[in-house]
Design a protein around this motif. Structure first.
Motif, PDB file in Angstrom:
ATOM      1  N   VAL A   1     -43.546  27.217 -23.353  1.00 12.61           N
ATOM      2  CA  VAL A   1     -42.998  25.948 -22.899  1.00 12.61           C
ATOM      3  C   VAL A   1     -42.699  25.121 -24.148  1.00 12.61           C
ATOM      4  CG1 VAL A   1     -45.233  24.748 -22.640  1.00 12.61           C
ATOM      5  CG2 VAL A   1     -43.253  23.953 -21.344  1.00 12.61           C
TER       6      VAL A   1
ATOM      7  N   ILE B   1     -40.417  17.807 -20.700  1.00 11.45           N
ATOM      8  CA  ILE B   1     -40.304  19.267 -20.756  1.00 11.45           C
ATOM      9  C   ILE B   1     -38.867  19.605 -21.149  1.00 11.45           C
ATOM     10  CG2 ILE B   1     -40.492  21.439 -19.489  1.00 11.45           C
ATOM     11  CD1 ILE B   1     -43.191  20.008 -19.799  1.00 11.45           C
TER      12      ILE B   1
ATOM     13  N   ALA C   1     -48.418  22.871 -19.169  1.00 12.78           N
ATOM     14  CA  ALA C   1     -47.114  22.223 -18.952  1.00 12.78           C
ATOM     15  C   ALA C   1     -47.195  21.215 -17.815  1.00 12.78           C
ATOM     16  CB  ALA C   1     -46.048  23.271 -18.666  1.00 12.78           C
TER      17      ALA C   1
ATOM     18  N   GLU D   1     -46.683  17.239 -18.514  1.00 11.77           N
ATOM     19  CA  GLU D   1     -45.608  16.499 -17.851  1.00 11.77           C
ATOM     20  C   GLU D   1     -46.176  15.318 -17.062  1.00 11.77           C
ATOM     21  OE1 GLU D   1     -41.454  17.542 -15.691  1.00 11.77           O
ATOM     22  OE2 GLU D   1     -43.193  18.669 -14.970  1.00 11.77           O
TER      23      GLU D   1
ATOM     24  N   LEU E   1     -41.858  21.181 -25.325  1.00 12.60           N
ATOM     25  CA  LEU E   1     -41.881  19.809 -24.833  1.00 12.60           C
ATOM     26  C   LEU E   1     -41.854  18.817 -25.981  1.00 12.60           C
ATOM     27  CD1 LEU E   1     -45.025  18.567 -25.179  1.00 12.60           C
ATOM     28  CD2 LEU E   1     -45.418  20.243 -23.395  1.00 12.60           C
TER      29      LEU E   1
END
Length: 161
Positions: free
Chosen positions: A129, A115, A105, A109, A131
């Protein structure tokens, strides 16, 4: 159907999965992003005669992903579309299990992913996560934390509701 093909084995990398094949507006840029964000390995690519990428394959962890430029004429005569041409939405989320969702993550990012849900321990036993990549595709990366029985899964869902 071709004759005498019973002896031909499906390659191991395709044997036990549905292989996603996504279309993007700039496949070369998408491959670069996936390498930086998800530590993807480019396995091969086939350039289109008029420019762009007709077909490429990458591996993320142990998962194979096929991709290509939606604008390439050879891409099924325009029957594929990139999320941007759908107003930025998509009807598919790509799920990939990884050893460390938190580090993925952070890397994603930093590479330009949006995100949508930070790494979170989920009721189903995975740290997850969610995204969106720059091409508009939704990704769900998971690190498996525990096996959860169906009964326990239902109990947890009821407790959260």
């Amino acid at each position: 159907m071709a004759e005498n093909t019973a002896h031909i084995e499906i390659p191991d990398r395709y044997r036990y999965a549905v292989i996603p094949h996504i279309m993007v507006d700039d496949a070369a840029a998408a491959i670069d992003f996936y390498q930086r964000a998800f530590d993807a390995r480019e396995d091969f690519r086939v350039d289109a005669p008029g420019g762009g990428i007709l077909h490429a394959e990458i591996t993320i962890g142990r998962s194979v992903l096929m991709l290509g430029d939606a604008s390439v004429d050879e891409a099924e005569a325009g029957s594929f579309t990139a999320p941007a041409s759908l107003g930025g939405g998509t009807s598919v989320a790509l799920h990939v299990f990884v050893p460390d969702v938190d580090s993925l993550a952070r890397r994603a990012e930093a590479a330009g992913a949006e995100i949508l849900q930070p790494p979170t321990d989920m009721f189903h036993g995975d740290r997850t996560v969610i995204l969106k990549d720059p091409a508009g595709h939704m990704w769900v990366f998971l690190t498996h934390m525990e096996d959860v029985s169906e009964g326990e899964l239902r109990r947890r869902l009821a407790a959260d509701g």
